[in-house]
Design a protein around this motif. Structure first.
Motif, PDB file in Angstrom:
ATOM      1  N   UNK A 101       0.822  -1.213   0.000  1.00 43.36           N
ATOM      2  CA  UNK A 101       0.000   0.000   0.000  1.00 43.36           C
ATOM      3  C   UNK A 101       0.856   1.263   0.000  1.00 43.36           C
ATOM      4  N   UNK A 102       1.928   1.295   0.787  1.00 48.88           N
ATOM      5  CA  UNK A 102       2.655   2.540   1.004  1.00 48.88           C
ATOM      6  C   UNK A 102       3.844   2.781   0.085  1.00 48.88           C
ATOM      7  N   UNK A 103       4.433   1.753  -0.475  1.00 49.48           N
ATOM      8  CA  UNK A 103       5.654   1.946  -1.271  1.00 49.48           C
ATOM      9  C   UNK A 103       5.459   2.791  -2.525  1.00 49.48           C
ATOM     10  N   UNK A 104       4.240   2.942  -2.994  1.00 54.39           N
ATOM     11  CA  UNK A 104       4.006   3.725  -4.206  1.00 54.39           C
ATOM     12  C   UNK A 104       3.689   5.186  -3.920  1.00 54.39           C
ATOM     13  N   UNK A 105       3.494   5.538  -2.648  1.00 57.29           N
ATOM     14  CA  UNK A 105       3.129   6.918  -2.305  1.00 57.29           C
ATOM     15  C   UNK A 105       4.326   7.859  -2.445  1.00 57.29           C
ATOM     16  N   UNK A 106       4.097   9.002  -3.101  1.00 58.41           N
ATOM     17  CA  UNK A 106       5.117  10.041  -3.264  1.00 58.41           C
ATOM     18  C   UNK A 106       4.500  11.378  -2.888  1.00 58.41           C
TER      19      UNK A 106
END
Length: 190
Positions: free
Chosen positions: A10-15
């Motif tokens: 879920x979080x690794x793609x957030x920028x």
């Protein structure tokens, strides 16, 4: 799928996630207390004990298990984020800073299990378990918190704390990055 894998997916793609993107990520993750193998025990003499669940350059996620003590009024530095109540009820008090630099309470609100509330950048608040409930909260911030300011309203003081200090007046000298004495109408930095 392990909890760590779920979180990373879920979080690794957030920028530089927006308010909406952070909440959507929390909703997608859909964490419950039962998903957490071990909760940190509430810390004796402290408002809460916390455990870092995930951190990268963009975000950090923490779980907090609360005692019956309230935390000090504080901000989250230049970070913003969401707080999810996993169990119990929290009383969240929101403050504004007046001309003298000392925060005064604007209002407070209770949030029950399953509720989310937003913490904007530079907003000042404090929390505590309400009605003697066993409070457990999940906190998601972007970017990871640094430069948090904690206020001691009785001492008319504020302190920028180190990243390993919680929302309370630091007991260790190294956790006091910068202490600020607040006066009636002036701010004097030490």
């Amino acid at each position: 799928m392990t909890l760590t894998t779920r979180i990373k997916n879920v979080f690794d793609t957030l920028r530089s996630p927006s308010k909406v993107e952070l909440k959507e990520a929390l909703l997608q993750l859909d964490l419950k207390v039962d998903d957490l193998a071990q909760l940190p025990e509430p810390a004796e003499g402290k408002p809460y004990n916390r455990q870092l669940l995930y951190k990268n350059e963009e975000i950090e996620m923490l779980i907090m298990n609360w005692s019956q003590l309230e935390c000090a009024p504080h901000d989250h530095g230049s970070s913003h984020g969401w707080i999810q109540v996993l169990s119990g009820t929290t009383l969240n008090s929101v403050y504004e800073v007046n001309g003298n630099g000392l925060p005064s309470e604007l209002f407070h609100e209770c949030y029950h299990m399953g509720k989310y509330f937003y913490a904007p950048k530079k907003a000042i608040h404090k929390m505590k378990a309400s009605n003697n409930t066993d409070l457990v909260t999940l906190h998601l911030y972007s970017p990871p918190i640094t430069g948090m300011i904690v206020y001691d309203l009785e001492k008319c003081a504020a302190c920028v704390v180190s990243d390993d200090c919680g929302a309370w007046w630091p007991e260790e000298q190294y956790q006091k990055v910068k202490e600020i004495q607040l006066k009636k109408d002036v701010v004097i930095e030490e």
